[in-house]
Design an enzyme around this catalytic site. Structure first.
Site, PDB file in Angstrom:
ATOM      1  N   SER A 217      64.296  -0.784  49.723  1.00 52.56           N
ATOM      2  CA  SER A 217      63.852  -0.506  48.542  1.00 52.56           C
ATOM      3  C   SER A 217      63.780   0.744  48.220  1.00 52.56           C
ATOM      4  O   SER A 217      63.341   1.777  49.145  1.00 52.56           O
ATOM      5  CB  SER A 217      62.349  -1.170  48.141  1.00 52.56           C
ATOM      6  OG  SER A 217      61.749  -0.784  47.066  1.00 52.56           O
TER       7      SER A 217
ATOM      8  N   TYR B 291      54.295  -2.144  51.743  1.00 47.54           N
ATOM      9  CA  TYR B 291      55.853  -2.618  51.264  1.00 47.54           C
ATOM     10  C   TYR B 291      56.638  -1.171  51.443  1.00 47.54           C
ATOM     11  O   TYR B 291      57.639  -1.115  52.343  1.00 47.54           O
ATOM     12  CB  TYR B 291      55.979  -3.008  49.930  1.00 47.54           C
ATOM     13  CG  TYR B 291      57.242  -3.613  49.559  1.00 47.54           C
ATOM     14  CD1 TYR B 291      57.970  -4.622  49.968  1.00 47.54           C
ATOM     15  CD2 TYR B 291      58.047  -2.588  48.642  1.00 47.54           C
ATOM     16  CE1 TYR B 291      59.218  -4.955  49.698  1.00 47.54           C
ATOM     17  CE2 TYR B 291      59.400  -3.207  48.412  1.00 47.54           C
ATOM     18  CZ  TYR B 291      59.859  -4.273  48.916  1.00 47.54           C
ATOM     19  OH  TYR B 291      61.066  -4.739  48.432  1.00 47.54           O
TER      20      TYR B 291
END
Length: 271
Positions: free
Chosen positions: A153, A166
């Protein structure tokens, strides 16, 4: 595409150019194939002539995807050693050796740092990173001259305030991929990462937002829109293909140019 003599340049007319972006006859394992990017990756691989073993923790979803593609599936939680063993055993039974695997597993736990504890941190790293370690141990030995692609990501390369674990987990995934690239490069196995920005996943599309919020999100990328899952899958397929034969140990952002926008805020003052 194997380079038989790495010390000699290949002449243009000797290259089978129409096969550079094809995956004909190749076999892959897709971890997280039951929906979202994983489903798109599986469908793209098959469309390019490859075969896939679809793996997911959700049995109904992965069976539906695999059934529509007429490909095998297996239900397994590959964040556990038992789960990755199940996937590897099935891959061997179906294909023997494989040409690579795609790791699409991940989850974002959205909360403020003040409300985020060690248990959530451990879970974020287990869900977003442990499977990559386990897959490398069990699946990479099955690869004969091929490629591994992890899906990370853009949050792995910048700070944020709403998903404390994350980004760090995805950053670690990208470094882990570099280590795998160094380890397996000498035997012709490439390892890369695709880092999506915000895209129109089913979750994002289903999230209620005001028209102004949607406009702000779509205005961040230079292309003036959010990405589509098939655009992530197409980049993954490129990295699996012979066309990417000299790309390894790198991360390719697929984010519509949002990371290349002005970071000072001065552009917004001019509007």
């Amino acid at each position: 595409m194997k380079i038989d003599d790495p010390d000699q340049p290949l002449l243009a007319e000797t290259i089978d150019h129409h096969r550079l972006f094809r995956l004909d006859g190749n076999s892959y394992v897709v971890l997280g194939a039951g929906g979202g990017i994983g489903e798109h990756v599986s469908r793209t691989i098959v469309a390019l002539g490859g075969r896939v073993l679809c793996v997911d923790v959700n049995g109904d979803d992965v069976d539906a995807v695999a059934g529509s593609l007429r490909m095998p599936s297996v239900v397994a939680d590959v964040t556990t050693e038992a789960g990755i063993d199940i996937a590897a055993t099935r891959a061997i039974a179906e294909f023997g050796q494989i040409n690579g695997y795609v790791d699409v597993i991940g989850r974002m736990h959205r909360t403020q740092i003040a409300d985020y504890g060690l248990a959530e941190w451990d879970q974020d790293f287990r869900v977003n990173l442990a499977h990559a370690f386990l897959a490398a141990r069990r699946l990479s030995p099955l690869i004969s001259h091929g490629a591994i692609v992890h899906v990370s990501s853009v949050m792995g390369s910048h700070g944020g305030r709403t998903a404390p674990g994350y980004g760090p987990a995805k950053a670690a995934l990208e470094v882990w991929s570099k280590e795998l690239a160094a380890e397996h490069g000498p035997r012709g196995v490439r390892v890369n990462v695709v880092a999506p920005g915000l895209f129109l996943s089913p979750r994002v599309a289903a999230t209620p937002r005001s028209s102004n919020d949607s406009r702000i999100l779509a205005g961040r990328p230079m292309l003036g829109r959010l990405g589509q899952p098939f655009e992530i899958a197409a980049t993954v397929a490129f990295l699996l293909s012979p066309a990417a034969g000299y790309i390894t140990g790198t991360t390719i952002p697929v984010e519509g140019g949002s990371l290349s926008r002005d970071s000072t805020g001065l552009d917004d003052l001019l509007n």
